[in-house]
Design a protein around this motif. Structure first.
Motif, PDB file in Angstrom:
ATOM      1  N   ASN A  82      -7.031  -2.221  30.459  1.00  0.00           N
ATOM      2  CA  ASN A  82      -8.433  -2.047  29.703  1.00  0.00           C
ATOM      3  C   ASN A  82      -8.936  -3.585  29.929  1.00  0.00           C
ATOM      4  O   ASN A  82      -9.714  -4.190  29.125  1.00  0.00           O
ATOM      5  N   ALA A 118     -11.585   2.419  26.538  1.00  0.00           N
ATOM      6  CA  ALA A 118     -11.246   0.847  26.865  1.00  0.00           C
ATOM      7  C   ALA A 118     -10.904   0.991  28.065  1.00  0.00           C
ATOM      8  O   ALA A 118     -10.894  -0.125  28.777  1.00  0.00           O
ATOM      9  N   SER A 309      -5.659 -12.954  25.982  1.00  0.00           N
ATOM     10  CA  SER A 309      -5.811 -11.514  25.812  1.00  0.00           C
ATOM     11  C   SER A 309      -6.829 -10.806  26.411  1.00  0.00           C
ATOM     12  O   SER A 309      -7.848 -11.149  26.278  1.00  0.00           O
ATOM     13  N   LYS A 310      -6.293  -9.609  27.115  1.00  0.00           N
ATOM     14  CA  LYS A 310      -7.138  -8.892  27.899  1.00  0.00           C
ATOM     15  C   LYS A 310      -8.682  -8.536  27.154  1.00  0.00           C
ATOM     16  O   LYS A 310      -9.476  -8.596  27.397  1.00  0.00           O
ATOM     17  N   ARG A 311      -8.030  -8.043  25.763  1.00  0.00           N
ATOM     18  CA  ARG A 311      -9.254  -7.329  25.026  1.00  0.00           C
ATOM     19  C   ARG A 311     -10.076  -8.562  24.627  1.00  0.00           C
ATOM     20  O   ARG A 311     -11.516  -8.321  24.826  1.00  0.00           O
ATOM     21  N   LYS A 312      -9.785  -9.712  24.178  1.00  0.00           N
ATOM     22  CA  LYS A 312     -10.780 -10.798  23.717  1.00  0.00           C
ATOM     23  C   LYS A 312     -11.573 -11.337  25.175  1.00  0.00           C
ATOM     24  O   LYS A 312     -12.583 -11.694  25.095  1.00  0.00           O
ATOM     25  N   ASN A 314     -12.178  -9.686  27.660  1.00  0.00           N
ATOM     26  CA  ASN A 314     -13.135  -8.563  28.110  1.00  0.00           C
ATOM     27  C   ASN A 314     -14.398  -8.673  27.229  1.00  0.00           C
ATOM     28  O   ASN A 314     -15.498  -8.746  27.667  1.00  0.00           O
ATOM     29  N   ARG A 315     -14.217  -9.065  26.089  1.00  0.00           N
ATOM     30  CA  ARG A 315     -15.354  -9.195  25.011  1.00  0.00           C
ATOM     31  C   ARG A 315     -16.110 -10.546  25.269  1.00  0.00           C
ATOM     32  O   ARG A 315     -17.310 -10.169  25.153  1.00  0.00           O
TER      33      ARG A 315
END
Length: 330
Positions: A82, A118, A309-312, A314-315
């Protein structure tokens, strides 16, 4: 008559000799049990009805596991595709691939792809490239989605055992009931009814958000990760690897331990935030009579004033708070 001043006594400085390094300091991997010793840990799981399920057949399950692996150490590096990897993943690779190398074993590269919204092929390609660039060679490249049929069949078994049920609570209701440690209204619905509704979920006959499959764990447990975790949810989203076959997708909490078991992983290594999920990890394996890997958690690698964090990350990129992905990003 004045008393003579006494000369100060000369104090010899004590010379401290540094203690020799411990075996663990010389070889961090020495703390891990051999694969044939995995039966020594996690022999009891407490269920919500007060019973203790002892893995009385644990040694026979382990014997079958050793027959498949030949007694070799089997680990896995399991990123979710993701986002792009960061420096924290370099530490994870060192631990996962490193233990397998030190013990003359094998390490899978497993894509933990349970969230189709994702995940992208772009990230899958990048991760494989970076693992190779870091100098690691996976034993096999696998996907959690490779096991979707197995996971679905195991979910049926869990319902048949009376240890999973179809629930209709909205996310805010789930949160409220967990905080109040209350059982929800559908927890004791008949097994046949849950089987029928779960089949409807699989066939795409129930709308997204209207039903989930939950594990019947322990809503009164102080550990919120034992509060009837979600096993399956409905998503009408094509999957980047599995295509458009499925309308239901397993959660991380359901799939991760089962795929570890199905791949005969000997040592499941993850970061410390997953420590609280360990009871749920073993609850599910015991409930389904599956082989149990040895679980061990290590500290995350963090860098001051950086986001790890990959998720953060990415955002930050997709919302254009930063210019984009750069070669020198952490």
């Amino acid at each position: 008559m004045k008393k003579k001043k006494e000369k100060p006594t000369k104090v010899e400085e004590e010379k401290t000799v540094a203690a020799p390094p411990s075996e663990e300091e010389l070889n961090p991997y020495s703390i891990f049990p051999q694969p044939e010793e995995n039966f020594k840990v996690h022999t009891e799981i407490f269920f919500s009805d007060g019973n203790i399920w002892r893995a009385h057949n644990k040694k026979s399950i382990l014997k079958e596991h050793l027959k498949v692996t030949g007694g070799k150490v089997m680990t896995r590096f399991p990123p979710e595709p993701n986002g792009y990897l960061h420096i924290g993943h370099a530490k994870a690779m060192f631990i996962d691939f490193g233990l397998a190398k030190e013990r003359n074993g094998h390490c899978y590269l497993r894509f933990d792809d349970t969230n189709p919204e994702a995940e992208k092929k772009e990230y899958i390609d990048h991760i494989q490239e970076i693992v190779t660039w870091m100098g690691w060679e996976p034993y096999k490249v696998t996907y959690t989605s490779d096991y979707f049929q197995d996971l679905y069949e195991l979910a049926i078994c869990l319902i048949q055992k009376g240890l999973a049920y179809v629930d209709h609570q909205a996310p805010e209701e789930i949160k409220e009931y967990r905080e109040k440690k209350m059982n929800n209204p559908w927890r004791d619905r008949p097994i046949e009814e849950s089987l029928r509704l779960f089949e409807d979920m699989r066939r795409g006959l129930i709308a997204e958000g209207n039903a989930t499959l939950r594990m019947k764990q322990d809503m009164q447990n102080d550990n919120k990760n034992m509060a009837d975790l979600i096993a399956y949810r409905i998503k009408f989203t094509p999957h980047p690897h599995a295509g458009d076959k499925w309308f239901i997708y397993p959660s991380y909490d359901y799939a991760h331990c089962l795929v570890d078991s199905l791949e005969n992983i000997t040592h499941s290594l993850c970061t410390l935030e997953f420590d609280v999920r360990r009871p749920s990890y073993y609850w599910l394996l015991v409930a389904l009579g599956q082989y149990q890997p040895h679980v061990w958690e290590y500290s995350r690698l963090n860098i001051s004033n950086n986001v790890m964090s990959k998720r953060k990350l990415n955002r930050l990129v997709t919302n254009k708070w930063v210019d984009g992905w750069e070669w020198d990003d952490p």
